[in-house]
Enzyme design. Structure first.
Site, PDB file in Angstrom:
ATOM      1  N   ASP A  66      -1.549  98.363  83.857  1.00 46.43           N
ATOM      2  CA  ASP A  66      -0.783  97.788  82.749  1.00 46.43           C
ATOM      3  C   ASP A  66      -0.991  96.275  82.735  1.00 46.43           C
ATOM      4  OD1 ASP A  66       0.931  97.402  80.656  1.00 46.43           O
ATOM      5  OD2 ASP A  66       2.770  97.871  81.771  1.00 46.43           O
ATOM      6  N   HIS A  80       0.936  97.221  77.799  1.00 48.08           N
ATOM      7  CA  HIS A  80       1.824  97.911  76.844  1.00 48.08           C
ATOM      8  C   HIS A  80       2.459  96.956  75.840  1.00 48.08           C
ATOM      9  CE1 HIS A  80       5.207  96.750  79.604  1.00 48.08           C
ATOM     10  NE2 HIS A  80       5.898  96.766  78.482  1.00 48.08           N
ATOM     11  N   GLY A  99      12.087  93.255  76.889  1.00 43.71           N
ATOM     12  CA  GLY A  99      11.819  91.912  76.397  1.00 43.71           C
ATOM     13  C   GLY A  99      11.235  91.015  77.473  1.00 43.71           C
ATOM     14  N   SER A 137       9.036  92.289  79.591  1.00 41.19           N
ATOM     15  CA  SER A 137       7.721  92.873  79.837  1.00 41.19           C
ATOM     16  C   SER A 137       6.610  91.854  79.620  1.00 41.19           C
ATOM     17  CB  SER A 137       7.483  94.054  78.896  1.00 41.19           C
ATOM     18  OG  SER A 137       8.281  95.155  79.232  1.00 41.19           O
ATOM     19  N   GLY A 138       5.597  91.936  80.464  1.00 40.60           N
ATOM     20  CA  GLY A 138       4.454  91.055  80.353  1.00 40.60           C
ATOM     21  C   GLY A 138       4.621  89.721  81.042  1.00 40.60           C
TER      22      GLY A 138
END
Length: 266
Positions: free
Chosen positions: A119, A73, A211, A213-214
Site C-alpha cells: 500500500d 489506496h 483521513g 491515511s497516506g
C-alpha cells in the site's frame, strides 16, 4: 544498493531532510493534540475536487522538492497537493499548491485489498516545492531498517478525531509507540493480517483514523533526524481506538529500493 544509496543521499544532502525549523512538541499525550504549526514540514494534504471545491482526502510525506510519498489506496482522480498547511479551514498565506505530473502506484498493490500489502504510491509534482522553514523533506530509512519495539514515534494528520467524528481542521499529532512484528502478529492482535512489510504502532487509545491515511509515521533516527518509517495504511473496523489493534503502516524500509527506482525512472 549503490543506486538506491546515491538517490536518497543526494536528496538528503542537496535539500536537507528530517530537521524541522520549528521543533515538534514532544509531550506524551493520550489521544493526540494539535501539532505546533510547521513542526512536521514534510506533511502534505492530498486533496480531490468536489462540486464545492477541493477537499482533504489523505496525507503524504514530501521526500524531495518533486516527490511525495503516500498510500496506494489514497490514489484517485483530480488531485492536488498542498504543502505548508496547518489549518485546512482557511488560507494561511504561505501554503504551496501543486498539481500532479505523475502518480506511480506499486505494481503489486491491490485496490480491492489494501490490507494485502504494498500500500504505497509516489506522486511527482508538476513543479517543485519551494523549500523553506514551513516546507521541508523527511528522511527515508535505509532498506531493511526495523524500528525497535516501543520506539516513540508520532503519527500526524488531519484525520477524524474519533471513530465517527469530524476531521481535524488543524494538523494533529499523537505519540504511537512501535509494536514489534512478533507482538502485532499474535492471534489476539492482528494475526496473519500483518505482514513483515508492515509496521504496527499504538494499539491502545491512540491511533490514526480516517483521513490520516497516506501520512507519515515519524520516528527519530541517526543524528536526531526524523524518518518516515511508515505510511498510514489501515486500522480496525471496530473503531480507530481499539485495544490490541494498533494502526498498521506500510513499512517504508521494505520499499526503499522501489522508491529510489521510481525517482530515477521518472
Amino acid at each position: 544498493m549503490m543506486k538506491v544509496a546515491f538517490v536518497l543521499l543526494f536528496a538528503a544532502y542537496a535539500y536537507g531532510c528530517g530537521t524541522p525549523s520549528h521543533q515538534p512538541l514532544m509531550s506524551r499525550v493520550v489521544n493526540g493534540e494539535e501539532a505546533r504549526p510547521h513542526s512536521w514540514p514534510w506533511q502534505i494534504s492530498l486533496q480531490y475536487l468536489t462540486s464545492s471545491g477541493y477537499s482533504h482526502n489523505c496525507g503524504g510525506t514530501l521526500l524531495s522538492p518533486n516527490w511525495v510519498l503516500t498510500a496506494g489506496h489514497c490514489i484517485g482522480p483530480t488531485y492536488r497537493v498542498v504543502l505548508g498547511k496547518h489549518d485546512l479551514t482557511k488560507e494561511e498565506g504561505y501554503e504551496q499548491i501543486r498539481s500532479v505530473e505523475k502518480i506511480v502506484v506499486h505494481p503489486n498493490f491491490n485496490f480491492d485489498c489494501p490490507a494485502c500489502g504494498n500500500d504505497i504510491a509516489m506522486i511527482k509534482l508538476a513543479s517543485p516545492a519551494d523549500l523553506n522553514d514551513k516546507v521541508q523533506a523527511s528522511c527515508v530509512p535505509q532498506s531493511g531498517e526495523i524500528a525497535p519495539n516501543n520506539d516513540p514515534c508520532y503519527v500526524t494528520g488531519w484525520g477524524r478525531i474519533s471513530t465517527y467524528g469530524p476531521g481535524a481542521p488543524k494538523l494533529q499529532q499523537a505519540l504511537l509507540p512501535v509494536v514489534s512484528h512478533d507482538i502485532c502478529a499474535r492471534r489476539d492482535w492482528w494475526g496473519s493480517t500483518v505482514k513483515t512489510t508492515m509496521v504496527c504502532a499504538g494499539g491502545d487509545i491512540r491511533s490514526g483514523c480516517k483521513g490520516d491515511s497516506g501520512g507519515p509515521l515519524n520516528c527519530k533516527g541517526a543524528g536526531g533526524k526524523w524518518y518516515v518509517q511508515g505510511i498510514t495504511s489501515f486500522g480496525s473496523g471496530l473503531g480507530c481506538n481499539t485495544i490490541k489493534k494498533p494502526t498498521v503502516f506500510t513499512r517504508t524500509s521494505s520499499f526503499t529500493d522501489w522508491i529510489a527506482d521510481t525517482m530515477l525512472q521518472y
